[in-house]
Design a protein around this motif. Structure first.
Motif, PDB file in Angstrom:
ATOM      1  N   PRO A 244       0.786  -1.208  -0.049  1.00 62.22           N
ATOM      2  CA  PRO A 244      -0.147  -0.074   0.105  1.00 62.22           C
ATOM      3  C   PRO A 244       0.967   1.268  -0.171  1.00 62.22           C
ATOM      4  O   PRO A 244       0.257   2.247  -0.349  1.00 62.22           O
ATOM      5  CB  PRO A 244      -1.032  -0.135   1.360  1.00 62.22           C
ATOM      6  N   SER A 245       2.116   1.166   0.600  1.00 67.21           N
ATOM      7  CA  SER A 245       2.826   2.460   0.709  1.00 67.21           C
ATOM      8  C   SER A 245       3.089   2.849  -0.830  1.00 67.21           C
ATOM      9  O   SER A 245       3.440   4.038  -0.995  1.00 67.21           O
ATOM     10  CB  SER A 245       4.307   2.179   1.484  1.00 67.21           C
TER      11      SER A 245
ATOM     12  N   PHE B  39       1.267   3.088  -3.420  1.00 64.31           N
ATOM     13  CA  PHE B  39       0.079   3.791  -3.817  1.00 64.31           C
ATOM     14  C   PHE B  39       0.100   5.246  -3.078  1.00 64.31           C
ATOM     15  O   PHE B  39      -0.108   6.239  -3.654  1.00 64.31           O
ATOM     16  CB  PHE B  39      -1.053   2.868  -3.651  1.00 64.31           C
ATOM     17  N   ALA B  40       0.635   5.140  -1.812  1.00 64.02           N
ATOM     18  CA  ALA B  40       0.576   6.297  -0.716  1.00 64.02           C
ATOM     19  C   ALA B  40       1.709   7.303  -1.590  1.00 64.02           C
ATOM     20  O   ALA B  40       1.385   8.500  -1.628  1.00 64.02           O
ATOM     21  CB  ALA B  40       1.054   5.845   0.384  1.00 64.02           C
ATOM     22  N   HIS B  41       2.734   6.618  -2.039  1.00 61.99           N
ATOM     23  CA  HIS B  41       3.835   7.725  -2.668  1.00 61.99           C
ATOM     24  C   HIS B  41       3.632   7.631  -4.147  1.00 61.99           C
ATOM     25  O   HIS B  41       4.554   8.344  -4.854  1.00 61.99           O
ATOM     26  CB  HIS B  41       5.190   7.079  -2.210  1.00 61.99           C
TER      27      HIS B  41
END
Length: 494
Positions: free
Chosen positions: A437-438, A440-442
């Motif tokens: 998921p990180s 997508f966050a970045h």
């Protein structure tokens, strides 16, 4: 039945049924005991704490049990090699069967060279100056020979390699319990590490979800029971027995093993944080054995991990060969690949799979970037296969009941339907989405592509076949739920 169907049925019986009940049970169990338990379990504890790791592995174990019961219901009704593609094509949509089959074959064809590369890394523990390619080549030749002899040879080899892993876990549990109570290792440990600093739960729900991913990879391989059903001497007996055995053994081995590791090693240990699938020195099993005073622990665990890696490659070669053979029988791959030898081995499918595995292995030496992308493309394949199994069972059972059949007609039926397949679908989606998921966050698009590449590949395979052959989702009242011991046709009769 038309002439083409009869030919498919006749060819499908050429694969000899030589796997005994003990083979099927041990293969299903051994498939989920490997480096995921021996090494990666340490990283799960360090990330989510002892309590979080136990919850994650417990929930994943429950999901795997329901997945196995879903597969068992279909496999006893239609025991065939390459079951996932056949069930998806027969109960859902031929296009899904096509996508599932090539997806699963590709996964194992890529995973086999990953495993034989790992063999070389493990051997460096004893012989650090020997060229890696020598050990990888020996491992590849060994597993090809085992798979080329006969299905009973494969079953016997897997039985004993799985037995080594099982005995190791049992010894580990016994030594661990004795160490917790101070009988070995010199002093009483008790439960102090379960409440050390932020334990037992570290990182909350996000950490538990991230450990789902680790646990999911650890349990991959249990679905091999669906592949072996096609060559079992008595699938109506061996498949249900394997499912029953695997559930209790997963609970015993995984849950108890993680409990022992968490009790003896605090989650803050740098050894757990640095867990690597090829670094035996920091395997939680090695650390526990050393704490108990067993001097040869590292060397013994290295031998066990070597066995686990060879077993994984051996099972992968078997699974991919049978999947390719099944697809050839069903019209999803060139018909020539459905030929078998006198010993019942689909040798052409074995040769093609070996060639692809060899080319992939060579690419790992000549072009590491290409190799990285190939491995990434196969990363989520196991979870996609589980998703396909769950949706196939959901459709099969609904069609079976809608067509007026009774559950008493089934040789084995999964309990708690539809809870089982629905839970599997939800958790599979959760694990797939939760891979990274990180990224997508970045908005790290390169990392997203590497991590999730297998998802669009499956979608492309599905839509490509669907558009070309104009297939449709099969209406429930038209789904063929009749029991059979042959491959059958996966596409509509013309």
């Amino acid at each position: 039945m038309d002439e083409e169907t009869r030919n498919v049925d006749q060819q499908s019986t050429e694969v000899k049924r030589g796997l005994k009940t003990r083979h099927v049970s041990m293969i299903a169990l051994g498939g989920c005991i490997g480096t995921g338990l021996f090494v990666a379990s340490g990283s799960a504890i360090s990330e989510a704490g002892p309590g979080g790791a136990l919850v994650a592995y417990g929930l994943m174990g429950i999901m795997v049990y329901f997945l196995m019961t879903s597969l068992g219901e279909m496999a006893t009704n239609m025991p065939i090699s390459g079951s996932f593609a056949a069930y998806a094509g027969k109960y859902v949509d031929p296009a899904l069967g096509f996508a599932m089959g090539w997806n699963y074959w590709f996964n194992w064809a890529i995973t086999v060279p990953v495993d034989i590369s790992t063999v070389a890394l493990v051997m460096k523990f004893w012989l650090p100056n020997t060229p890696s390619w020598i050990w990888s080549t020996i491992a590849l030749v060994l597993i090809v020979l085992i798979n080329a002899m006969s299905v009973s040879t494969f079953g016997e080899a897997e039985f004993w390699m799985s037995a080594i892993k099982v005995v190791t876990v049992i010894i580990f549990l016994a030594v661990g319990v004795l160490t917790i109570f101070g009988i070995m290792g010199g002093h009483f440990v008790g439960m102090r590490n379960f409440t050390y600093q932020k334990a037992p739960f570290v990182g909350g729900i996000p950490a538990i979800i991230s450990v789902f991913v680790v646990a999911g990879f650890s349990f991959q391989g249990t679905e091999l029971v669906g592949i072996t059903a096609g060559e079992s001497e008595d699938p109506e007996k061996s498949v249900p027995q394997a499912i029953k055995d695997v559930f209790w053994r997963i609970v015993l081995f995984y849950i108890f093993a993680i409990f022992v590791i968490a009790a003896l090693i605090p989650y803050t240990s740098h050894s757990l944080l640095g867990s690597s699938a090829t670094d035996v020195a920091i395997s939680p099993f090695t650390l526990v054995f050393q704490r108990a005073g067993l001097a040869a622990a590292a060397s013994v665990m290295n031998a066990v991990i070597l066995t686990a890696v060879i077993s994984s490659a051996n099972s992968g070669m078997y699974a991919s060969t049978r999947m390719l053979y099944s697809m050839a029988n069903g019209g999803f791959a060139p018909k020539a690949l459905s030929k078998t030898g006198k010993n019942g081995i689909p040798y052409r499918a074995l040769i093609v799979t070996t060639l692809v595995a060899s080319i992939t292995f060579i690419s790992s030496i000549a072009g590491p970037h290409i190799y990285m992308w190939l491995v990434a493309a196969s990363g989520l394949t196991g979870f996609i296969a589980w998703f396909g199994i769950a949706i196939s069972h959901f459709r099969f059972r609904r069609a079976f009941i809608k067509q007026g059949h009774s559950l008493s007609e089934l040789k084995y039926h999964a309990k708690w339907f539809p809870f089982g397949p629905v839970l599997c679908l939800i958790l599979c989606v959760l694990v797939i989405v939760g891979q990274d998921p990180s990224a997508f966050a970045h908005f790290d698009w390169q990392q997203i592509l590497v991590t999730y590449m297998s998802v669009p590949l499956v979608i492309i395979l599905y839509l490509g076949y669907k558009i070309r052959h104009h297939t449709k989702i099969i209406p429930l009242d038209e789904v063929d739920v009749s029991p059979t011991r042959t491959e059958g046709k996966l596409t509509e009769d013309k």
